[in-house]
Structure formats: structure tokens, C-alpha cells
Motif scaffolding. Structure first.
Motif, short mmCIF file in Angstrom:
data_model
loop_
_atom_site.label_atom_id
_atom_site.label_comp_id
_atom_site.label_asym_id
_atom_site.label_seq_id
_atom_site.Cartn_x
_atom_site.Cartn_y
_atom_site.Cartn_z
N GLY A 25 157.80 48.63 52.14
CA GLY A 25 157.50 48.34 50.60
C GLY A 25 158.51 47.31 50.29
O GLY A 25 158.04 46.28 49.37
N TRP A 26 159.50 47.17 50.79
CA TRP A 26 160.68 45.96 50.39
C TRP A 26 160.12 44.67 50.90
O TRP A 26 160.31 43.39 50.23
N PRO A 31 159.33 39.01 48.11
CA PRO A 31 158.98 37.66 47.57
C PRO A 31 159.11 37.62 45.83
O PRO A 31 159.83 36.84 45.38
N PHE A 32 158.60 38.76 45.25
CA PHE A 32 158.50 38.67 43.75
C PHE A 32 159.99 38.92 43.41
O PHE A 32 160.47 38.23 42.28
N PHE A 36 161.65 36.37 40.95
CA PHE A 36 162.35 37.04 39.71
C PHE A 36 163.93 36.78 39.69
O PHE A 36 164.28 36.49 38.43
N ALA A 37 164.59 36.79 40.71
CA ALA A 37 165.85 36.51 40.27
C ALA A 37 166.39 35.23 40.20
O ALA A 37 167.36 34.66 39.61
N LEU A 38 165.48 34.14 40.82
CA LEU A 38 165.66 32.81 40.93
C LEU A 38 165.41 32.27 39.42
O LEU A 38 166.12 31.43 39.02
N VAL A 39 164.19 32.55 38.77
CA VAL A 39 163.90 31.88 37.74
C VAL A 39 164.12 32.82 36.28
O VAL A 39 163.96 32.02 35.19
N PHE A 40 164.54 34.16 36.58
CA PHE A 40 164.90 34.80 35.41
C PHE A 40 166.37 35.28 35.37
O PHE A 40 167.02 34.93 34.49
N LEU A 41 166.93 36.01 36.33
CA LEU A 41 168.07 36.51 36.22
C LEU A 41 169.33 35.38 36.44
O LEU A 41 170.12 35.49 35.83
N ALA A 42 169.01 34.55 37.38
CA ALA A 42 169.98 33.06 37.43
C ALA A 42 170.06 32.48 36.24
O ALA A 42 171.41 32.26 35.93
N PRO A 43 169.08 32.33 35.69
CA PRO A 43 169.26 31.35 34.51
C PRO A 43 169.97 32.03 33.22
O PRO A 43 170.80 31.47 32.40
#
Length: 305
Positions: A25-26, A31-32, A36-43
Motif C-alpha cells: 500500500g505504501w 509517490p503521492f 505532497f510533502a514537496l509542493v505543499f508541506l515544505a512551502p
């Protein structure tokens, strides 16, 4: 006592040792989660980090804690911009959702001639990029050129300037409505298509009018879709940026650098080089938007009960 086969199977399953954890499952969501962490959480994390510092001419970048947030809470330009988009939200969103609902009901009624063509025609403006749509409407709004100027010259009229300080917010609301009526109409129409047709047949057999069917069957079925469209519209209203940013060159006296919170944050960052305070404004508006959207969702869920 005799153990039943079901009980024996359940006991054996509980007693059986578990195998190694499966990571299948992981592998699918990995990849998502990375994107998600790169373009949403990190900014977001970086913006919070920036908001805790201030770059000074003397002393360089220093840690100031919550000073930037206290400054934002007392910033008249920020709250004037917030009041402007709040007014935009209160007036434009209900009009847009009402038009979308009306069109969805008309298409779903089955009595509209050329319903497929009408549906595509209403949705088509959403496919037009916001920049292109704003430039197009800006040309039509012009009193020195474009549609308004031609009408004034042709009919010897003196129509009010849509880009004047008094009317520019309404003009932007017209552009946004034109862009997103079709999008919301499609949400409502999709929700109506999943309603069981037997409900309509039973209502007609009981002598219910079309208005009664809309009120008793269709509108309750649209409650979830209406909530989703409302929340999306609230978020979009507080993120208003493209339209005022593009129209600013056509209406410099009506649209200032702090016309909306997003435009204010952009101007602070790219024109004023105040990256730390710009990040603070963005975080504050993000929190306000999240709270308002959550309150609306909570009230909608309670009414749904």
C-alpha cells in the motif's frame, strides 16, 4: 460445551502468528506523499520559518518571534483587503451558486431543448485560462477602447466605467462568475444524475408538481454538492489574485497593491522585498480561510442532520 466452527476459526485466526508487514500500500501512495510533502508541506513549513524572522538594513536577518504576526493584526492595509474579499464573497458567491443551481436544474429537467449543447456552452468558459478571460473582459470594459467605448460612441451614451473605483469589484465579480458558473453547474448536475429516477416517478404518481419535486427531492439530494461548491468558492474568494493583478494596469487608480490579501502579499514580496512579512500575511490569511471554511462546513453538517 461444543465449540462452533465459526468460533474455532476465529480463535485460530487470532492465535495465528502474523506474517511480515506488507508495504504494498505504501508503494502506491508513496509517490503521492512525496510530491505532497514537496509542493505543499515544505512551502508551508518554510513560510512559517520565514514569518519568524525579519530582515533589517542594519543587523541583517534577526529572529523576532511573533512580532510579524502582531504587526499583521494591526495592519490596516491587510484588513482593508480582507474586508474587500469578504464583501466579494458575500455578494458574488451566492449569485454564482444560484445561477449554477438554476442551470443544473434546467438541464436535469429533461425539458430543455439542446441540453447537451447548453451544458457544454455553460461549462466552456471554465476551460478558458483565467489570464485570457481577464484580458478579454478588460478589453470589453475599456472606455477608451473595446465594447464599452464602442457602445458609447455608437449610441451616444455615457455608460459608467466598469473599472472605476466604485465598480471595479463588481466587474471582477462578473469575470469570476462567468468563469466558474459552469464548473459549479457540473458539480450540481453530477449530483442530480445519481438520484434514483423512481423517486421522480413516485412523486409524479402522487400528483406532485415539478416545483414540489425540486423542493422535496432534488434540493435535498444537492446538499452535499452545494456544501462542496460553497467551500471551494470561499477558498477561491480569499485567494483572489489573477483578476485584480491583470486588471491593475488598466485601472491603476482603482486597484492598489493591497487590493486583495494575496495581491498584498505578492507586492510585499516581489516589489517591497519584505519576504518575511509577506510570508506572515500568507500564513494569517491561510488560517482565516481555514477557520471560515471549517465553520461553514460544520454548520452545513449540522443542518444536514
Amino acid at each position: 460445551m461444543v465449540a462452533t466452527p465459526q468460533a474455532s476459526t476465529s480463535a485460530a485466526w487470532k492465535a495465528a502468528p502474523r506474517g511480515p508487514r506488507s508495504w504494498t500500500g505504501w508503494r502506491f501512495v508513496g509517490p503521492f506523499m512525496a510530491v505532497f510533502a514537496l509542493v505543499f508541506l515544505a512551502p508551508i513549513a518554510y513560510s512559517i520559518y520565514l514569518s519568524l524572522f525579519r530582515t533589517q538594513l542594519i543587523g541583517g536577518t534577526v529572529f523576532v518571534g511573533l512580532d510579524n504576526y502582531l504587526k499583521a493584526l494591526g495592519d490596516p492595509q491587510l484588513w482593508a483587503a480582507f474586508g474587500r474579499v469578504a464583501l466579494f464573497l458575500v455578494v458574488q458567491v451566492p449569485i454564482m451558486l444560484f445561477l449554477s443551481l438554476l442551470m443544473a436544474l434546467a438541464i436535469d429537467s429533461g425539458r430543455l431543448y439542446g441540453a447537451s449543447f447548453f451544458r457544454i456552452s455553460v461549462f466552456l468558459p471554465y476551460a478558458v485560462p483565467a489570464v485570457v478571460a481577464t484580458l478579454m473582459w478588460g478589453f470589453m470594459y475599456g472606455t477608451q477602447f473595446g465594447l464599452i467605448a464602442d457602445v458609447n460612441e455608437m449610441l451616444a451614451l455615457s455608460l459608467p466605467d466598469p473599472l472605476s473605483p466604485e465598480l471595479v469589484l463588481a466587474s471582477i465579480g462578473n469575470i469570476v462568475t462567468w468563469e466558474f458558473v459552469g464548473y459549479n453547474m457540473l458539480i450540481f448536475y453530477s449530483a442530480l444524475r445519481v438520484v434514483n429516477p423512481s423517486l421522480y416517478e413516485a412523486a409524479e404518481m402522487d400528483g406532485a408538481s415539478q416545483l414540489r419535486i425540486v423542493w422535496a427531492i432534488k434540493l435535498p439530494a444537492l446538499r452535499g454538492a452545494l456544501m462542496i461548491a460553497t467551500i471551494f468558492s470561499i477558498i477561491g474568494s480569499f485567494q483572489l489574485f489573477n483578476e485584480p493583478s491583470i486588471l491593475k494596469s488598466l485601472a491603476p487608480n482603482a486597484i492598489t497593491t493591497s487590493f486583495t490579501p494575496n495581491l498584498y502579499a505578492y507586492s510585499l514580496s516581489f516589489a517591497g522585498q519584505q519576504f518575511n512579512y509577506s510570508a506572515t500575511v500568507a500564513i494569517v490569511m491561510g488560517l482565516i480561510t481555514m477557520i471560515i471554511a471549517y465553520v461553514v462546513q460544520l454548520r452545513g453538517a449540522r443542518k444536514g442532520l
